[in-house]
Each structure stands twice: as C-alpha cells, then as structure tokens.
Design an enzyme around this catalytic site. Structure first.
Site, mmCIF file in Angstrom:
data_model
loop_
_atom_site.group_PDB
_atom_site.id
_atom_site.type_symbol
_atom_site.label_atom_id
_atom_site.label_comp_id
_atom_site.label_asym_id
_atom_site.label_seq_id
_atom_site.Cartn_x
_atom_site.Cartn_y
_atom_site.Cartn_z
ATOM 1 N N HIS A 1 53.169 52.350 34.686
ATOM 2 C CA HIS A 1 52.194 52.133 34.343
ATOM 3 C C HIS A 1 52.854 51.799 32.348
ATOM 4 C CE1 HIS A 1 51.456 54.803 37.224
ATOM 5 N NE2 HIS A 1 50.432 53.615 37.396
ATOM 6 N N GLY B 1 45.511 48.189 28.966
ATOM 7 C CA GLY B 1 46.711 49.181 28.744
ATOM 8 C C GLY B 1 46.724 49.499 27.376
ATOM 9 N N GLU C 1 42.947 33.986 34.683
ATOM 10 C CA GLU C 1 44.038 34.547 35.138
ATOM 11 C C GLU C 1 45.017 33.626 35.424
ATOM 12 O OE1 GLU C 1 46.107 37.204 36.404
ATOM 13 O OE2 GLU C 1 44.078 37.974 35.888
ATOM 14 N N ALA D 1 48.084 52.157 43.198
ATOM 15 C CA ALA D 1 48.108 52.538 44.477
ATOM 16 C C ALA D 1 46.896 53.022 45.149
ATOM 17 C CB ALA D 1 48.940 53.649 44.233
ATOM 18 N N VAL E 1 47.326 31.351 29.101
ATOM 19 C CA VAL E 1 47.263 31.515 28.005
ATOM 20 C C VAL E 1 48.653 30.886 27.178
ATOM 21 C CG1 VAL E 1 46.019 32.679 25.771
ATOM 22 C CG2 VAL E 1 44.881 32.634 28.009
#
Length: 540
Positions: free
Chosen positions: A469, A502, A35, A91, A227
């Site tokens: 998004h 996503g 991460e 949210a 990475v």
C-alpha cells in the site's frame, strides 16, 4: 486552444481512475482512459502465480501480468497492473480507517473529513459490493482468533469487509448489483487465488462495476498504453503522449490533447510522471512539495509456516483476507492467503530475524538458525505447497512516518529514489509483526499438530520493508508550499490537472486503503460541474 481531442484524459484505471471515468461520463464529458497494463477476461488470468507471463508485470520481458514489484532504497513495493489497476490483484479487503486518519495535521482543518467523506464511503461500499463481514469460518479464521486471544487482544478480532460476490459457488447469474446494467457474475468458490486474478468472476474488480458502467456510457479505455509525457499547453489544456507498453521497437508513439487530465496511475506511476515532467519543464508550476509525505502504511509482511501440510487445516480455502485484529492501538494484523499452487511469492519469505540488530548480525542470526537445524529449515523454506502450509501476516500501522521521493541520475537516466522524510523513521521491521507471526505459528502447532515457525522476508533481513500500500507524495494540502493538490484534488499551479489515486492520501490509514481512495475520488468528482456548466469550485 479550444479544440481538444478529448474533454478529459484519465491516466490509470485503478480505484481513482475508474471513479473519474464513470462520474465524468455521467456528467457529459468525453473521456479517454489510458492504462499501461493489459485487459483481462476472467479466464485469461493466471491459474497460479507460476504462470509468470500472466502474473508478473515486466513488459520489457514479455510479462504482462497483474503483479508489479518496484524497488526504492527504503522500501519494496507490491502494486497492481492491468485494466482495473490494483483491484485485479488486491485482496478485496475494504476497511474504513479510524478517526485519527481524518484529523492528521496535514489536512486537518481543511474540511471535516470524517463527516464529509461519510456519504462517499457509503457510495464506494455500494459500488464495490462490500460484504460487511466475511461469513465463513475455517481453520485460518480460528487460528487468527486464537492468536489474538493469546496476545491478549481477543476483543479486537473481527471478520473483514470484502468486495466479493459470494452467491452460490460457481453459479453464474445476471448482474446482482446494478439492476442488471452490470456484467453477469459467478458465485465465489473460495479458491483463495484472489491476488493472482479471479478466474471465477466472483471478485468485485473495477471491471465488474465502475469501468463496465463507464464503457456503457461511451468511455474509451486504451490498454497497453504507457504515458511518457504530460505537457501543459500555452493557453490551457494538455498534450498527453503515450507509447505501447513494453515495446522495444515500433513503440507506436501517439499524442492527444485534452482540456483536463486526471492522474490516477497509482502512487508509483503518478509520482514518477510528475517528477519527470517537473524536471523537464513540461509542468512548470508543480509544487516543490512533490514527493514529500510518501507513505508505506508503515507495513510489514511476515507470517508463519508449517513443515508439512496439516491434514486438519485447509489454509487455502477462502478469499484472500478474511480476519484481522489489533496488536496495539496503532497496529493492525490481517491473515493473507494464496490458493493451491500459487507458491511463487514464497520466494520472498525466509527465517525471521531480530530487526534491531546491525546487518552483519542479522545475517549471522539467519545463518546460525539455518545451520542449527538444516533439515527443518529446508522443509520450512521449500516452495513446494507453500500456500497450503502457511499464513501470511499483513501488518499495518497508523504511525506518522514517511519517505521523501525525488529523482536522481543513474547510468544516464533519471530514476526515482527515496530518503527518510517527516515523522518517525520509516520502520525496517515491526516488533508487533514479529509477535503476531509467532502467535500465529504457535496456534498452527497447537491446532494442526505440526511443526511451525514464524517467518520474515528477505527484504526485511536487509533492512528494506515491504509494502502493498504505497501512498502519498502528491497530497491534499492548504497551499502549494504544504502539498501538491488542493481540497478538490486540483494540482496547485495547474488547476485543470487532478490527482485522484493513492498519491493524494495524506496519512497512513493503518488499514487497506482501497475504499478510502475510492471515497476520496467520489468526493473530488462530486464537485466537478456537468459538461458546459459553470464550475462551482473556488479558483485557486
């Protein structure tokens, strides 16, 4: 090569990466998670958004917060950072998309997606602790219901499904979700600062469920490791090279090998890494469809603000998103709030200007409005108690528009860029968002007895939409000519490389996508064999 450092390396710890970490550990794999962001305990989150070192992500400047901001020619992107990815600053809103999403032409016919994903949505809801309808009713909720009525769409108003442990406010209890196997939890105090980072411990971030359970099963999570290279090895497997995030010197470069790799670095991170590795030849078989069908969820961020804090209207009390309505069949509007003192993001807001005008006329409109009543505009535009005075309107659409992302050279470096892609032009403004913002402003004036006005954003003034998004670009497809991954989320040409974030989402869901990303990941991981067993999935 048969001797690998890890069975699986997972790159990223958001909704897809956390599912991969837990489910693969349950199946007996050795798993390491990288991460780029830092790890937070509840009390380490910023108290307000003005604590920029803990709120904003700019590691080269010593800021290791939860809020990423990226810029492309056609969109400005708000994303998450840290162990838990976007769950730290989203949210906590967990809608399922409508039926049109599951029959988008990009993936229609590959599977009966709505039926096949149904049990995985149920698993995701259970794991994320979804409360089906936000139960509290305050001024913001009444204003949203009234705005929907004023727009003639009152029947579409609903309470949001949220991933929060409501409990008894401020009271800490043993894990209420996983038979005591998860961490202790504290009841929500309705402080409104969900998107800055929940210091209470009520928000169902991924560190409260998937990642906590994964670590109990031996998964190693390495924070602050970015990475930099993912290289296919001759004979199978991958070499994964990382460095310390934000380091100028002593970067601590390290390389490990893994039999399989799961990419879950978020749409920005996954696309950036894949584009660079394709350009360098490190992943030579990547599809040329990489970057196509990149989606913004066809979003706009507008809102309404009052000149002063309405005495009878407590805008900051509640979780971040609590209600929504549909302006039309493809346009979904949600209220968004920050808690008291979290006013930094108000710097993005400005006078709402007609989006269908050329730039010079938009700027002229903005200046003209400011000069006609400068005192009013100074009061509206002030960041002082911004979160107490306004309601953000997050607007999303199921419209079929997209961008295509690629690399270009800038000052000697390869950077991502964008151009208009398949479908309708990606919108620079949404008239439906303007109507919703104006209806909300009108309701604030009516209910609060104060002067209020609809507001837009500075990026929108310059024809650059905002999205929270960012999706697609490495989407599910029938073949390598049509997309980047197959129905099992294996990368075409590199079947031991998987994409479960996503960037795999093929269409605009028109709602917050976190639940969908989780469900897609649950489905993809359900097809993996247990460690050492024969893979039941067909070969590519």
């Amino acid at each position: 090569m048969t001797d690998f450092d890890e069975d699986v390396v997972v790159i990223g710890s958001g909704f897809g990466g956390s599912v991969a970490a837990l489910r693969l550990a349950e199946k007996g794999y050795r798993v390491r998670v990288y991460e780029a962001g830092r790890r937070f305990e509840d009390e380490e989150f910023a108290k307000t958004s003005w604590d920029v070192r803990r709120y904003l992500w700019a590691p080269a400047m010593g800021c290791f917060g939860v809020q990423r901001i990226h810029r492309l020619p056609d969109v400005m992107i708000l994303a998450g950072a840290g162990v838990g990815g976007g769950s730290l600053n989203y949210a906590n809103t967990l809608y399922q998309p409508g039926s049109a999403f599951f029959t988008d032409p990009q993936w229609d016919g590959i599977a009966d997606w709505e039926a096949e994903l149904a049990p995985h949505y149920a698993t995701a809801e259970r794991m994320l602790g979804v409360v089906e309808q936000y139960p509290h009713n305050g001024p913001v909720e009444r204003i949203m219901a009234g705005a929907a009525e004023d727009l003639g769409v009152g029947s579409t108003f609903r309470r949001a499904p949220v991933g929060v442990f409501l409990g008894t406010p401020g009271v800490r209890v043993p894990d209420p979700f996983f038979d005591g196997e998860g961490p202790e939890r504290t009841g929500c105090t309705l402080c409104g600062n969900c998107m800055v980072g929940c210091r209470v411990g009520a928000k169902n971030t991924l560190m409260k469920n998937y990642l906590a359970l994964a670590e109990r099963r031996g998964v190693v999570i390495e924070p602050l490791r970015t990475v930099t290279e993912l290289r296919a090895l001759r004979g199978g497997g991958f070499a994964v090279t990382t460095r310390r995030s934000g380091a100028w010197l002593r970067r601590g470069r390290r390389t490990v090998t893994a039999r399989q790799v799961v990419l879950a670095a978020g749409t920005w991170g996954t696309q950036q890494l894949l584009h660079r590795m394709k350009a360098s030849g490190a992943l030579p078989h990547l599809s040329d469809a990489l970057g196509r069908l990149t989606r913004t969820n066809s979003e706009a961020l507008d809102g309404a603000i009052a000149t002063r804090v309405p005495a009878s209207l407590e805008f900051t009390r509640g979780v971040a998103i609590t209600t929504s309505f549909h302006v039309d069949e493809r346009t979904h509007v949600e209220n968004v709030r920050y808690g008291p003192g979290s006013n930094l993001m108000g710097a993005l807001a400005t006078i709402l200007v007609p989006g269908d005008l050329p730039l010079h006329r938009r700027l002229g409109h903005l200046v003209g409005r400011a000069l006609r009543n400068p005192v009013r505009q100074l009061r509206l535009g002030s960041l002082r108690r911004w979160s107490d005075r306004g309601i953000i309107a997050l607007v999303m659409q199921t419209a079929d528009n997209s961008l295509t992302l690629s690399l270009r050279r800038r000052f000697g470096r390869l950077v991502m860029t964008s151009r208009q892609g398949h479908g309708e032009p990606n919108p620079t403004h949404l008239p439906q968002a303007h109507r919703a913002a104006e209806a909300i402003a009108s309701r604030i004036e009516r209910d609060g007895g104060v002067t209020a006005e609809a507001r837009g954003s500075w990026p929108e003034v310059f024809g650059i939409p905002l999205t929270a998004h960012f999706l697609g670009g490495a989407v599910v497809s029938r073949s390598a000519e049509e997309g980047v991954i197959d129905a099992y989320h294996r990368v075409w040409g590199h079947p031991d490389l998987h994409v479960v974030d996503g960037s795999a989402v093929p269409a605009n869901p028109g709602v917050n996508p976190s639940l969908t990303i989780t469900a897609l990941a649950e489905r993809a991981l359900s097809y993996w064999p247990a460690a050492g067993e024969t893979d039941p999935r067909p070969a590519q």
